[in-house]
Motif scaffolding. Sequence first.
Motif, PDB file in Angstrom:
ATOM      1  N   TRP A  66      -0.051   6.076  -1.823  1.00 24.56           N
ATOM      2  CA  TRP A  66       1.185   5.581  -2.425  1.00 24.56           C
ATOM      3  C   TRP A  66       1.327   4.079  -2.240  1.00 24.56           C
ATOM      4  O   TRP A  66       1.846   3.373  -3.081  1.00 24.56           O
ATOM      5  CB  TRP A  66       2.398   6.312  -1.849  1.00 24.56           C
ATOM      6  CG  TRP A  66       2.511   7.695  -2.398  1.00 24.56           C
ATOM      7  CD1 TRP A  66       1.919   8.146  -3.547  1.00 24.56           C
ATOM      8  CD2 TRP A  66       3.199   8.806  -1.837  1.00 24.56           C
ATOM      9  NE1 TRP A  66       2.226   9.472  -3.722  1.00 24.56           N
ATOM     10  CE2 TRP A  66       3.002   9.897  -2.701  1.00 24.56           C
ATOM     11  CE3 TRP A  66       3.962   8.978  -0.690  1.00 24.56           C
ATOM     12  CZ2 TRP A  66       3.544  11.155  -2.462  1.00 24.56           C
ATOM     13  CZ3 TRP A  66       4.510  10.225  -0.455  1.00 24.56           C
ATOM     14  CH2 TRP A  66       4.299  11.300  -1.323  1.00 24.56           C
ATOM     15  N   MET A  67       0.861   3.620  -1.087  1.00 25.91           N
ATOM     16  CA  MET A  67       0.942   2.192  -0.820  1.00 25.91           C
ATOM     17  C   MET A  67       0.042   1.408  -1.773  1.00 25.91           C
ATOM     18  O   MET A  67       0.419   0.351  -2.272  1.00 25.91           O
ATOM     19  CB  MET A  67       0.508   1.949   0.626  1.00 25.91           C
ATOM     20  CG  MET A  67       1.270   0.854   1.312  1.00 25.91           C
ATOM     21  SD  MET A  67       0.566   0.569   2.924  1.00 25.91           S
ATOM     22  CE  MET A  67       1.735   1.360   3.974  1.00 25.91           C
ATOM     23  N   LEU A  68      -1.154   1.964  -2.007  1.00 27.94           N
ATOM     24  CA  LEU A  68      -2.057   1.321  -2.963  1.00 27.94           C
ATOM     25  C   LEU A  68      -1.424   1.257  -4.347  1.00 27.94           C
ATOM     26  O   LEU A  68      -1.514   0.255  -5.056  1.00 27.94           O
ATOM     27  CB  LEU A  68      -3.348   2.134  -3.064  1.00 27.94           C
ATOM     28  CG  LEU A  68      -4.517   1.635  -2.253  1.00 27.94           C
ATOM     29  CD1 LEU A  68      -5.626   2.656  -2.283  1.00 27.94           C
ATOM     30  CD2 LEU A  68      -5.017   0.316  -2.819  1.00 27.94           C
ATOM     31  N   LEU A  69      -0.770   2.371  -4.699  1.00 29.73           N
ATOM     32  CA  LEU A  69      -0.088   2.434  -5.978  1.00 29.73           C
ATOM     33  C   LEU A  69       0.987   1.358  -6.044  1.00 29.73           C
ATOM     34  O   LEU A  69       1.101   0.640  -7.034  1.00 29.73           O
ATOM     35  CB  LEU A  69       0.564   3.811  -6.084  1.00 29.73           C
ATOM     36  CG  LEU A  69       0.578   4.452  -7.431  1.00 29.73           C
ATOM     37  CD1 LEU A  69      -0.097   5.799  -7.326  1.00 29.73           C
ATOM     38  CD2 LEU A  69       1.992   4.662  -7.896  1.00 29.73           C
ATOM     39  N   ALA A  70       1.759   1.253  -4.968  1.00 31.78           N
ATOM     40  CA  ALA A  70       2.834   0.260  -4.928  1.00 31.78           C
ATOM     41  C   ALA A  70       2.249  -1.138  -5.006  1.00 31.78           C
ATOM     42  O   ALA A  70       2.722  -1.983  -5.772  1.00 31.78           O
ATOM     43  CB  ALA A  70       3.649   0.428  -3.649  1.00 31.78           C
ATOM     44  N   PHE A  71       1.193  -1.373  -4.224  1.00 38.82           N
ATOM     45  CA  PHE A  71       0.606  -2.707  -4.181  1.00 38.82           C
ATOM     46  C   PHE A  71       0.080  -3.108  -5.554  1.00 38.82           C
ATOM     47  O   PHE A  71       0.339  -4.217  -6.034  1.00 38.82           O
ATOM     48  CB  PHE A  71      -0.527  -2.752  -3.150  1.00 38.82           C
ATOM     49  CG  PHE A  71      -1.246  -4.060  -3.130  1.00 38.82           C
ATOM     50  CD1 PHE A  71      -0.737  -5.127  -2.424  1.00 38.82           C
ATOM     51  CD2 PHE A  71      -2.426  -4.231  -3.835  1.00 38.82           C
ATOM     52  CE1 PHE A  71      -1.387  -6.345  -2.426  1.00 38.82           C
ATOM     53  CE2 PHE A  71      -3.082  -5.435  -3.833  1.00 38.82           C
ATOM     54  CZ  PHE A  71      -2.562  -6.492  -3.135  1.00 38.82           C
ATOM     55  N   SER A  72      -0.653  -2.179  -6.210  1.00 36.74           N
ATOM     56  CA  SER A  72      -1.219  -2.578  -7.497  1.00 36.74           C
ATOM     57  C   SER A  72      -0.124  -2.694  -8.550  1.00 36.74           C
ATOM     58  O   SER A  72      -0.234  -3.512  -9.466  1.00 36.74           O
ATOM     59  CB  SER A  72      -2.332  -1.635  -7.941  1.00 36.74           C
ATOM     60  OG  SER A  72      -1.977  -0.320  -7.707  1.00 36.74           O
ATOM     61  N   SER A  73       0.946  -1.891  -8.427  1.00 36.80           N
ATOM     62  CA  SER A  73       2.058  -2.057  -9.360  1.00 36.80           C
ATOM     63  C   SER A  73       2.707  -3.425  -9.177  1.00 36.80           C
ATOM     64  O   SER A  73       3.051  -4.085 -10.153  1.00 36.80           O
ATOM     65  CB  SER A  73       3.115  -0.971  -9.139  1.00 36.80           C
ATOM     66  OG  SER A  73       2.562   0.300  -9.325  1.00 36.80           O
ATOM     67  N   LEU A  74       2.839  -3.847  -7.925  1.00 36.91           N
ATOM     68  CA  LEU A  74       3.409  -5.164  -7.663  1.00 36.91           C
ATOM     69  C   LEU A  74       2.531  -6.259  -8.262  1.00 36.91           C
ATOM     70  O   LEU A  74       3.029  -7.188  -8.899  1.00 36.91           O
ATOM     71  CB  LEU A  74       3.568  -5.399  -6.163  1.00 36.91           C
ATOM     72  CG  LEU A  74       4.715  -4.664  -5.472  1.00 36.91           C
ATOM     73  CD1 LEU A  74       4.656  -4.882  -3.975  1.00 36.91           C
ATOM     74  CD2 LEU A  74       6.056  -5.133  -6.006  1.00 36.91           C
ATOM     75  N   SER A  75       1.206  -6.143  -8.068  1.00 33.82           N
ATOM     76  CA  SER A  75       0.319  -7.150  -8.656  1.00 33.82           C
ATOM     77  C   SER A  75       0.444  -7.140 -10.159  1.00 33.82           C
ATOM     78  O   SER A  75       0.431  -8.176 -10.804  1.00 33.82           O
ATOM     79  CB  SER A  75      -1.151  -6.889  -8.358  1.00 33.82           C
ATOM     80  OG  SER A  75      -1.362  -6.602  -7.079  1.00 33.82           O
ATOM     81  N   PHE A  76       0.536  -5.930 -10.718  1.00 38.33           N
ATOM     82  CA  PHE A  76       0.641  -5.806 -12.164  1.00 38.33           C
ATOM     83  C   PHE A  76       1.885  -6.540 -12.670  1.00 38.33           C
ATOM     84  O   PHE A  76       1.849  -7.209 -13.695  1.00 38.33           O
ATOM     85  CB  PHE A  76       0.699  -4.329 -12.545  1.00 38.33           C
ATOM     86  CG  PHE A  76       0.910  -4.087 -14.014  1.00 38.33           C
ATOM     87  CD1 PHE A  76      -0.135  -4.188 -14.907  1.00 38.33           C
ATOM     88  CD2 PHE A  76       2.163  -3.755 -14.499  1.00 38.33           C
ATOM     89  CE1 PHE A  76       0.065  -3.975 -16.254  1.00 38.33           C
ATOM     90  CE2 PHE A  76       2.374  -3.542 -15.846  1.00 38.33           C
ATOM     91  CZ  PHE A  76       1.317  -3.647 -16.727  1.00 38.33           C
ATOM     92  N   LEU A  77       2.974  -6.417 -11.929  1.00 37.37           N
ATOM     93  CA  LEU A  77       4.221  -7.059 -12.338  1.00 37.37           C
ATOM     94  C   LEU A  77       4.233  -8.543 -12.020  1.00 37.37           C
ATOM     95  O   LEU A  77       5.162  -9.258 -12.378  1.00 37.37           O
ATOM     96  CB  LEU A  77       5.405  -6.392 -11.640  1.00 37.37           C
ATOM     97  CG  LEU A  77       5.686  -4.946 -12.035  1.00 37.37           C
ATOM     98  CD1 LEU A  77       6.762  -4.354 -11.149  1.00 37.37           C
ATOM     99  CD2 LEU A  77       6.102  -4.863 -13.491  1.00 37.37           C
ATOM    100  N   GLY A  78       3.194  -9.012 -11.317  1.00 37.08           N
ATOM    101  CA  GLY A  78       3.118 -10.429 -11.000  1.00 37.08           C
ATOM    102  C   GLY A  78       3.720 -10.778  -9.654  1.00 37.08           C
ATOM    103  O   GLY A  78       4.005 -11.942  -9.377  1.00 37.08           O
TER     104      GLY A  78
END
Lengths: 298, 319
Positions: A223-235
């Motif tokens: 879930w953390m990886l998901l959160a981290f990559s979502s954050l990167s995706f959003l900039g």
Amino acid sequence: MTDAPATPAPARARALSRWGGVLRDVMSRPSGAIGLTLVVFHVVLAIVSPWIVPYDYRAMDATLMLKGPSALHWLGTDHLGRDVLTRTLMGGREALLITGIATPIAVAWGGLLGIWFGLVGGRADEVLMRVVDAFLSLPWILKMLVLIVTFGTGIEVLIPTLAFFYGIPVIRIARAATHDVVARDFVSAARARGHGRITIIRKELLPNVLDALMVEGAMRWSWMLLAFSSLSFLGFGVSPPTPDWGLMIADARGFMSFAPWGVLGPVIALSSLIIGINLTADALAKALGLDRAQKAPV
Amino acid sequence: MLRMLLRRLFLGAVTVVIVSVIIFAGVEILPGDACTAFLEREAQGKLLENCREAQGLNRPPFERYLDWAAGAIQGDFGVSANGAKSIAELVGNRLKNSLLLAACALGVGVPLAIVLGVVTGLWRDKGIDLVLSTGAIFAMTIPEFVSATVLILVFSVWLGWLPGIVLTSASAPAAEFFPEILLPVIVLSMVMTAHILRMVRSSVIEVMAGDYVQMATLKGVPYWRIVFVHALPNALLPAINVVALTVAWLLGGVVVVEVVFNYPGLGRMMIDAISDRDLPVVQAIALIVATVYVGVNLTADLLTMVLNPRLRTHYMRQR
């Protein structure tokens, strides 16, 4: 049940052989074998990728913008003429480093707090649970973004932020697992022997709650990886030019209609890592006799 | 029963109050306030003083909290930092759009998940179960922005069947969001279906292994009668709680999907407000989402209790 060990050494050896057995059990299941292979592959790749990639991940070339796959650039080039294969191979390094440090911290502090209050109970426990509920009722992205926008997107902000927010649900799991154990005879026996709370936690509770925490840790990691990559995706994650899958997908999305190779590499890499972790967690839960199908998205 | 109900309501209210304190304190502790964010580089000296005076930021925090909380209860969240517009008005449309998206996703996801969950549970470890369960793991683990990107690539760019981006304005009536809303709904219901399916599956397996199902089988009750009359009512009860968690997730956690599809919902407004450091708006959205979360979970708990005779009598004896 065998006799209690006389010295700590055999106990440790037995614990090790137990985890060896668990590992063998995980590997004997198709989901575990595939999942663990994927995870190990990604971790090894993250470590060695700087030495095996064909190009410099920063090297831009205006003459090579958005070129399709070729013999020189197997996955094509992005909008700045950088090699997509190189950036895909290196794109998991930040994510794995940050979540790899933050996950154990989250499980450790959430787990210990949950065990402590599960054992002690009382008013403080009631209050803590309300605070946990309150934190869980806020969307994760809001909690994290407020901190990140204020303090920046550096690794020294992301790790504590992830570790803090992802430890909160662990409190609940650890507390519930402790409640299952606390009423058992061997805990009463330890109390009757006059052991203190710390000793009871260390000797009686921790070994029994550890299974649940291991599975929870694996889940939190994904879930953390998901959160981290979502954050990167959003900039809001790592900053360019650092290669990161979330960021790469966000960048390449705009050119998707005529240069789809830009998204495919990072999409496959990120998906395979997260699926790998989940399959491993699934197999681990089954090997340890815990069912995790009833978990809901939080 | 009534005492139990009141106790639950009270605990829910306490949680909302704690959330409001956390939200307010969080914004308070962080460096900067609405005025420094609004004035940016000019935030110094007289200008800053005047702004703080106008926004009432000079008063003690406790007083401001009470003011804010009292307003929020009446649906008045004050004005946003930059536009001086009423937040209740700004949030209203966005909330409506997010509810529309959530309702569509639930309408597709929940029935599908229950049917597939029962199928996989009854045919456990058979071909269809393996396919669907594996698919569920994929659907729930792949990040939403990844599945959204792939779906846009396939259905919008390559096949050209569905629009890949929402261009309707935030205040448009619900009907105008079709067919643009379809891809976001598919992405959201995929994740949701996967979670509920897994839950229903394990619940069905557990119930079908129960003593009373075995008893009914031995008595010669037809298989389908056992499934529909004896097993399913019990097996589907725990699904209520998962659906509740999903509703809450839909309202708050769909930020990424809303950004990908440019959907004018609450989540995208939240991102914009956070980037602009429009703190009053952030506070309002946080409080609304948290209240919905607590409310939906409370409803699910009570519903489970009312529908489950065993829990009902258990609580009645306890009191």
